[in-house]
Design a protein around this motif. Sequence first.
Motif, PDB file in Angstrom:
ATOM      1  N   ALA A   5      -5.768  20.893  -8.858  1.00  0.00           N
ATOM      2  CA  ALA A   5      -6.567  21.642 -10.030  1.00  0.00           C
ATOM      3  C   ALA A   5      -6.117  20.938 -11.059  1.00  0.00           C
ATOM      4  CB  ALA A   5      -6.259  22.843  -9.924  1.00  0.00           C
ATOM      5  N   SER A   6      -6.726  21.330 -12.372  1.00  0.00           N
ATOM      6  CA  SER A   6      -6.506  20.844 -13.551  1.00  0.00           C
ATOM      7  C   SER A   6      -6.208  19.295 -13.716  1.00  0.00           C
ATOM      8  CB  SER A   6      -5.503  21.683 -14.210  1.00  0.00           C
ATOM      9  OG  SER A   6      -5.338  21.587 -15.662  1.00  0.00           O
ATOM     10  N   ILE A   7      -5.161  18.873 -14.085  1.00  0.00           N
ATOM     11  CA  ILE A   7      -4.433  17.416 -14.673  1.00  0.00           C
ATOM     12  C   ILE A   7      -4.236  16.775 -13.121  1.00  0.00           C
ATOM     13  CG2 ILE A   7      -2.165  17.929 -14.706  1.00  0.00           C
ATOM     14  CD1 ILE A   7      -4.219  15.551 -16.736  1.00  0.00           C
ATOM     15  N   ALA A   8      -4.187  17.669 -11.970  1.00  0.00           N
ATOM     16  CA  ALA A   8      -3.744  17.182 -10.679  1.00  0.00           C
ATOM     17  C   ALA A   8      -5.330  16.493 -10.158  1.00  0.00           C
ATOM     18  CB  ALA A   8      -3.456  18.129  -9.798  1.00  0.00           C
ATOM     19  N   SER A   9      -6.436  17.220 -10.650  1.00  0.00           N
ATOM     20  CA  SER A   9      -7.462  16.481 -10.019  1.00  0.00           C
ATOM     21  C   SER A   9      -7.768  15.068 -10.848  1.00  0.00           C
ATOM     22  CB  SER A   9      -8.768  17.208 -10.280  1.00  0.00           C
ATOM     23  OG  SER A   9      -8.974  17.366 -11.638  1.00  0.00           O
TER      24      SER A   9
ATOM     25  N   PRO B  55       0.924  -1.125  -0.065  1.00  0.00           N
ATOM     26  CA  PRO B  55      -0.017   0.032  -0.056  1.00  0.00           C
ATOM     27  C   PRO B  55       0.873   1.383  -0.080  1.00  0.00           C
ATOM     28  CG  PRO B  55      -0.756  -1.491   1.682  1.00  0.00           C
ATOM     29  CD  PRO B  55       0.524  -2.141   1.101  1.00  0.00           C
ATOM     30  N   VAL B  56       0.396   2.282  -0.792  1.00  0.00           N
ATOM     31  CA  VAL B  56       1.117   3.536  -0.824  1.00  0.00           C
ATOM     32  C   VAL B  56       0.188   4.788  -0.438  1.00  0.00           C
ATOM     33  CG1 VAL B  56       3.100   2.857  -2.432  1.00  0.00           C
ATOM     34  CG2 VAL B  56       0.913   3.867  -3.215  1.00  0.00           C
ATOM     35  N   ASP B  57       0.988   5.668   0.364  1.00  0.00           N
ATOM     36  CA  ASP B  57      -0.132   7.151   0.719  1.00  0.00           C
ATOM     37  C   ASP B  57       0.555   8.196  -0.103  1.00  0.00           C
ATOM     38  OD1 ASP B  57      -1.791   5.549   2.425  1.00  0.00           O
ATOM     39  OD2 ASP B  57      -0.005   5.767   4.004  1.00  0.00           O
ATOM     40  N   ILE B  58      -0.094   8.822  -1.012  1.00  0.00           N
ATOM     41  CA  ILE B  58       0.435  10.004  -1.742  1.00  0.00           C
ATOM     42  C   ILE B  58      -0.116  11.053  -1.115  1.00  0.00           C
ATOM     43  CG2 ILE B  58       0.727  10.812  -3.878  1.00  0.00           C
ATOM     44  CD1 ILE B  58       0.549   7.886  -5.004  1.00  0.00           C
ATOM     45  N   GLU B  59       0.538  12.486  -0.991  1.00  0.00           N
ATOM     46  CA  GLU B  59      -0.240  13.688  -0.424  1.00  0.00           C
ATOM     47  C   GLU B  59       0.242  14.219  -1.996  1.00  0.00           C
ATOM     48  OE1 GLU B  59       2.174  15.031   2.620  1.00  0.00           O
ATOM     49  OE2 GLU B  59       1.158  13.916   4.100  1.00  0.00           O
ATOM     50  N   LEU B  60      -1.015  14.849  -2.252  1.00  0.00           N
ATOM     51  CA  LEU B  60      -1.131  15.695  -3.495  1.00  0.00           C
ATOM     52  C   LEU B  60      -1.494  17.050  -3.391  1.00  0.00           C
ATOM     53  CD1 LEU B  60      -1.095  15.544  -6.549  1.00  0.00           C
ATOM     54  CD2 LEU B  60      -3.744  14.834  -6.227  1.00  0.00           C
ATOM     55  N   SER B  61      -0.674  17.956  -3.811  1.00  0.00           N
ATOM     56  CA  SER B  61      -1.109  19.495  -3.787  1.00  0.00           C
ATOM     57  C   SER B  61      -0.453  19.976  -5.113  1.00  0.00           C
ATOM     58  CB  SER B  61      -0.241  20.125  -2.694  1.00  0.00           C
ATOM     59  OG  SER B  61      -0.536  21.333  -2.453  1.00  0.00           O
ATOM     60  N   SER B  62      -1.119  20.533  -5.953  1.00  0.00           N
ATOM     61  CA  SER B  62      -0.742  20.974  -7.167  1.00  0.00           C
ATOM     62  C   SER B  62      -1.755  21.786  -7.973  1.00  0.00           C
ATOM     63  CB  SER B  62      -0.213  19.717  -8.104  1.00  0.00           C
ATOM     64  OG  SER B  62      -0.043  20.177  -9.329  1.00  0.00           O
ATOM     65  N   TYR B  63      -1.399  22.743  -8.886  1.00  0.00           N
ATOM     66  CA  TYR B  63      -2.221  23.664  -9.412  1.00  0.00           C
ATOM     67  C   TYR B  63      -2.456  22.832 -11.000  1.00  0.00           C
ATOM     68  CZ  TYR B  63      -1.794  27.511  -6.294  1.00  0.00           C
ATOM     69  OH  TYR B  63      -1.992  28.233  -5.198  1.00  0.00           O
ATOM     70  N   GLY B  64      -1.946  21.774 -11.195  1.00  0.00           N
ATOM     71  CA  GLY B  64      -1.706  20.996 -12.441  1.00  0.00           C
ATOM     72  C   GLY B  64      -0.295  21.160 -13.301  1.00  0.00           C
ATOM     73  N   GLY B  65      -0.463  21.039 -14.315  1.00  0.00           N
ATOM     74  CA  GLY B  65       0.883  21.140 -15.170  1.00  0.00           C
ATOM     75  C   GLY B  65       0.816  20.432 -16.494  1.00  0.00           C
ATOM     76  N   SER B  66       1.756  19.521 -16.991  1.00  0.00           N
ATOM     77  CA  SER B  66       1.677  19.053 -18.161  1.00  0.00           C
ATOM     78  C   SER B  66       0.689  17.738 -18.146  1.00  0.00           C
ATOM     79  CB  SER B  66       3.126  18.403 -18.346  1.00  0.00           C
ATOM     80  OG  SER B  66       2.978  17.634 -19.530  1.00  0.00           O
ATOM     81  N   VAL B  67      -0.180  18.034 -19.119  1.00  0.00           N
ATOM     82  CA  VAL B  67      -1.081  16.962 -19.356  1.00  0.00           C
ATOM     83  C   VAL B  67      -0.632  15.520 -19.617  1.00  0.00           C
ATOM     84  CG1 VAL B  67      -3.364  16.393 -20.872  1.00  0.00           C
ATOM     85  CG2 VAL B  67      -3.041  18.562 -19.903  1.00  0.00           C
ATOM     86  N   VAL B  68       0.159  15.654 -20.644  1.00  0.00           N
ATOM     87  CA  VAL B  68       1.001  14.269 -21.073  1.00  0.00           C
ATOM     88  C   VAL B  68       1.568  13.724 -20.120  1.00  0.00           C
ATOM     89  CG1 VAL B  68       2.842  13.260 -22.288  1.00  0.00           C
ATOM     90  CG2 VAL B  68       1.266  15.322 -23.393  1.00  0.00           C
ATOM     91  N   GLU B  69       2.450  14.507 -18.962  1.00  0.00           N
ATOM     92  CA  GLU B  69       2.856  13.937 -17.925  1.00  0.00           C
ATOM     93  C   GLU B  69       1.988  13.416 -16.753  1.00  0.00           C
ATOM     94  OE1 GLU B  69       6.770  13.249 -15.868  1.00  0.00           O
ATOM     95  OE2 GLU B  69       6.400  14.073 -17.794  1.00  0.00           O
ATOM     96  N   GLY B  70       0.735  14.223 -16.622  1.00  0.00           N
ATOM     97  CA  GLY B  70      -0.194  13.639 -15.753  1.00  0.00           C
ATOM     98  C   GLY B  70      -1.004  12.456 -16.390  1.00  0.00           C
ATOM     99  N   ILE B  71      -1.240  12.177 -17.578  1.00  0.00           N
ATOM    100  CA  ILE B  71      -1.578  11.157 -18.069  1.00  0.00           C
ATOM    101  C   ILE B  71      -0.905   9.722 -17.822  1.00  0.00           C
ATOM    102  CG2 ILE B  71      -2.459   9.762 -20.108  1.00  0.00           C
ATOM    103  CD1 ILE B  71      -3.551  12.507 -21.182  1.00  0.00           C
ATOM    104  N   GLN B  72       0.496   9.924 -18.005  1.00  0.00           N
ATOM    105  CA  GLN B  72       1.559   8.957 -17.598  1.00  0.00           C
ATOM    106  C   GLN B  72       1.526   8.593 -16.136  1.00  0.00           C
ATOM    107  OE1 GLN B  72       5.441   9.638 -18.791  1.00  0.00           O
ATOM    108  NE2 GLN B  72       4.814  10.675 -20.874  1.00  0.00           N
ATOM    109  N   ILE B  73       1.440   9.661 -15.293  1.00  0.00           N
ATOM    110  CA  ILE B  73       1.180   9.523 -13.864  1.00  0.00           C
ATOM    111  C   ILE B  73       0.017   8.744 -13.575  1.00  0.00           C
ATOM    112  CG2 ILE B  73       0.882  10.525 -11.512  1.00  0.00           C
ATOM    113  CD1 ILE B  73       2.924  12.631 -12.425  1.00  0.00           C
TER     114      ILE B  73
END
Length: 74
Positions: free
Chosen positions: A55-59, A17-35
């Motif tokens: 926000a944006s791709i981070a959501s 199991p992994v826990d991820i803390e996310l805090s971002s205004y977004g960014g690269s859509v291509v990178e976000g899709i890979q993630i």
Amino acid sequence: ITADALRARLRAAGGKPVDIELSSYGGSVVEGIQIFNQLRIYPGKITITIMSIAASIASYIAMPADRIVVYDNS
């Protein structure tokens, strides 16, 4: 974090199991899709906590989590 860095960390987690803390205004859509796709195929349970804003791709990145935690002020 980049998709390459996340891939290495998930590989090191080995399906645990992994826990991820996310805090971002977004960014690269291509990178976000890979993630997103790396999280989607990860065999272990994933909890994502939105610490302030996703926000944006981070959501989108948060969506493959098994559990999403959002604080009242996030």
